[in-house]
Design a protein around this motif. Structure first.
Motif, mmCIF file in Angstrom:
data_model
loop_
_atom_site.group_PDB
_atom_site.id
_atom_site.type_symbol
_atom_site.label_atom_id
_atom_site.label_comp_id
_atom_site.label_asym_id
_atom_site.label_seq_id
_atom_site.Cartn_x
_atom_site.Cartn_y
_atom_site.Cartn_z
ATOM 1 N N LYS A 159 0.854 -1.178 0.000
ATOM 2 C CA LYS A 159 0.000 0.000 0.000
ATOM 3 C C LYS A 159 0.892 1.231 0.000
ATOM 4 N N ASN A 160 1.172 1.725 -1.189
ATOM 5 C CA ASN A 160 2.119 2.811 -1.315
ATOM 6 C C ASN A 160 1.413 4.170 -1.384
ATOM 7 N N ASN A 161 1.981 5.137 -0.766
ATOM 8 C CA ASN A 161 1.542 6.520 -0.873
ATOM 9 C C ASN A 161 2.794 7.340 -1.115
ATOM 10 N N LYS A 162 3.062 7.641 -2.369
ATOM 11 C CA LYS A 162 4.342 8.234 -2.745
ATOM 12 C C LYS A 162 4.572 9.592 -2.098
ATOM 13 N N ASN A 163 3.517 10.402 -1.989
ATOM 14 C CA ASN A 163 3.684 11.727 -1.392
ATOM 15 C C ASN A 163 4.055 11.637 0.087
ATOM 16 N N ASP A 164 3.319 10.795 0.833
ATOM 17 C CA ASP A 164 3.646 10.601 2.248
ATOM 18 C C ASP A 164 5.024 9.969 2.412
ATOM 19 N N ALA A 165 5.326 9.016 1.537
ATOM 20 C CA ALA A 165 6.630 8.350 1.610
ATOM 21 C C ALA A 165 7.763 9.349 1.397
ATOM 22 N N LEU A 166 7.582 10.275 0.439
ATOM 23 C CA LEU A 166 8.619 11.270 0.158
ATOM 24 C C LEU A 166 8.837 12.185 1.366
ATOM 25 N N LYS A 167 7.748 12.547 2.045
ATOM 26 C CA LYS A 167 7.872 13.390 3.236
ATOM 27 C C LYS A 167 8.699 12.688 4.308
ATOM 28 N N TYR A 168 8.404 11.408 4.527
ATOM 29 C CA TYR A 168 9.157 10.655 5.530
ATOM 30 C C TYR A 168 10.624 10.502 5.132
ATOM 31 N N LYS A 169 10.879 10.372 3.847
ATOM 32 C CA LYS A 169 12.267 10.248 3.382
ATOM 33 C C LYS A 169 13.057 11.522 3.647
ATOM 34 N N VAL A 170 12.436 12.670 3.366
ATOM 35 C CA VAL A 170 13.116 13.946 3.606
ATOM 36 C C VAL A 170 13.376 14.131 5.099
ATOM 37 N N VAL A 171 12.373 13.791 5.915
ATOM 38 C CA VAL A 171 12.556 13.869 7.368
ATOM 39 C C VAL A 171 13.654 12.922 7.820
ATOM 40 N N SER A 172 13.685 11.732 7.236
ATOM 41 C CA SER A 172 14.682 10.734 7.645
ATOM 42 C C SER A 172 16.098 11.204 7.344
ATOM 43 N N ILE A 173 16.298 11.931 6.239
ATOM 44 C CA ILE A 173 17.631 12.459 5.924
ATOM 45 C C ILE A 173 18.110 13.372 7.045
ATOM 46 N N ALA A 174 17.234 14.298 7.472
ATOM 47 C CA ALA A 174 17.613 15.252 8.518
ATOM 48 C C ALA A 174 17.812 14.563 9.862
ATOM 49 N N VAL A 175 16.878 13.666 10.220
ATOM 50 C CA VAL A 175 16.939 13.019 11.543
ATOM 51 C C VAL A 175 18.151 12.103 11.654
ATOM 52 N N ILE A 176 18.386 11.292 10.632
ATOM 53 C CA ILE A 176 19.514 10.346 10.674
ATOM 54 C C ILE A 176 20.848 11.088 10.613
ATOM 55 N N LEU A 177 20.903 12.157 9.832
ATOM 56 C CA LEU A 177 22.120 12.981 9.787
ATOM 57 C C LEU A 177 22.417 13.561 11.164
ATOM 58 N N PHE A 178 21.386 14.062 11.821
ATOM 59 C CA PHE A 178 21.554 14.643 13.160
ATOM 60 C C PHE A 178 21.977 13.577 14.169
ATOM 61 N N ALA A 179 21.303 12.423 14.135
ATOM 62 C CA ALA A 179 21.612 11.350 15.085
ATOM 63 C C ALA A 179 23.050 10.868 14.920
ATOM 64 N N GLY A 180 23.464 10.652 13.671
ATOM 65 C CA GLY A 180 24.827 10.192 13.428
ATOM 66 C C GLY A 180 25.867 11.222 13.836
#
Length: 351
Positions: free
Chosen positions: A39-60
């Motif tokens: 069950k894909n939702n590309k728009n929601d998925a893209l939002k989570y991906k952008v957030v994940s870049i910032a969060v994972i960069l910060f955590a690392g």
């Protein structure tokens, strides 16, 4: 002091460029096996991906920086007892990452029904690659340490020949003598070389897996897949960064070199996510080429991380006379190890 970095950074650059440019080319348009229906939702998925870049960069970045701030935060200095606890916890995270997260993924990739039975179904390639990777890490560890030790002896020998084993200078007001390096100084140099090799090899193993897992997250079109991965990778990057940062701190790199290594570690997974976003339309994680490349890289990374966690991080510290002679530190380090490995293992339920 010797320049340990150029060769290592060149290897890292080659590996990084290989994964970044070659992997997407190999796996794109590879559609032998159809992707599973989700069950894909590309728009929601893209939002989570952008957030994940910032969060994972910060955590690392925070994770790898904490041990490097030991010069300013007294509690985090390598000579303090708490440092053993933190490093044991981080080593437990790295060990669980290799055994629980990476190795099973490698088995799943290289035993997939999407691959031809011959040769992939007739030989345990995952275990073989992991074994070869661990042996290769041992060899690199041994040869690199031996090379730098021999180099240091040659430099000391040249200095002694140039200055003489003992020079005595007499002046009108005073006299003084210069001797060769003491045994204690030689031990400190050997330990310094050891930590520098460990930190460099450890980062090499981390980079290979981090980019691949980043590509997997970035190429996913399912928010249900991305959410648990985001949480797991943030935890993973933070504590894996602490383990790497601890090694870098003990190696006493120059500030510039330490900053480069910390930055490189922090960027690998976010860069992988960005690549995954870019190739998400043509990337098929169930394609044969993608499975083979990812499986081999994952197996190699698992072998490196398992070896580094057990031999260079845990065995070295747990057999340290300071730990052996202090029951409180010994119990604390063991508890931290179990806690780190346990927490990372639990995350396998969601990612």
């Amino acid at each position: 002091m010797f320049n340990f970095q150029p060769c290592f950074f060149n290897i890292l650059k080659i590996l990084f460029l290989l994964i970044v440019f070659v992997l997407p080319t190999i796996v794109s348009g590879d559609c032998t096996c159809d992707a599973e229906a989700t069950k894909n939702n590309k728009n929601d998925a893209l939002k989570y991906k952008v957030v994940s870049i910032a969060v994972i960069l910060f955590a690392g970045a925070v994770g790898v920086s904490i041990p490097l701030l030991g010069k300013k935060i007294r509690t985090l200095r390598p000579e303090n007892d708490i440092f053993f606890m933190i490093k044991a916890f981080a080593a437990g995270v790295i060990l669980a990452t290799g055994f629980i997260h990476i190795l099973p993924d490698a088995f799943a990739s290289l035993t997939s029904p999407c691959l031809n039975e011959n040769p992939w179904g007739k030989f345990p390639f995952t275990s073989f690659v992991a074994m070869v990777s661990a042996i290769g890490t041992l060899m690199v560890d041994s040869f690199a340490t031996g090379f730098y030790k021999r180099q240091s002896k040659q430099v000391n020998r040249v200095d002694e020949e140039h200055e003489g084993h003992v020079h005595v200078h007499t002046h009108a007001a005073h006299g003084h003598a210069h001797g060769s390096a003491t045994h204690h100084e030689e031990l400190n140099l050997a330990e310094l070389i050891r930590f520098r090799v460990i930190s460099q090899v450890l980062e090499l193993g981390i980079v290979a897996h981090s980019v691949i897992i980043g590509i997997s997250l970035g190429s996913s079109q399912s928010p249900q897949t991305i959410k648990p991965l985001l949480a797991a990778l943030s935890f993973h990057q933070f504590f894996e960064g602490m383990g790497l940062g601890g090694c870098i701190a003990q190696a006493h790199f120059k500030t510039r070199s330490a900053a480069i290594m910390a930055t490189f570690f922090s960027l690998t997974t976010p860069v992988g996510i960005a690549i995954g976003i870019g190739i998400s339309r043509v990337y098929n994680e169930n394609g044969p080429n993608a499975l083979i490349v990812e499986g081999i890289f994952d197996a190699a990374s698992a072998g490196i991380l398992i070896y580094m966690a057990l031999v260079d991080l845990l065995a070295a510290d747990f057999m340290n006379p300071r730990v052996q002679n202090n029951l409180r530190i010994q119990l604390g380090a063991n508890a931290s190890l179990l806690l780190g490995a346990g927490c990372m293992s639990v995350l396998a339920k969601w990612a």
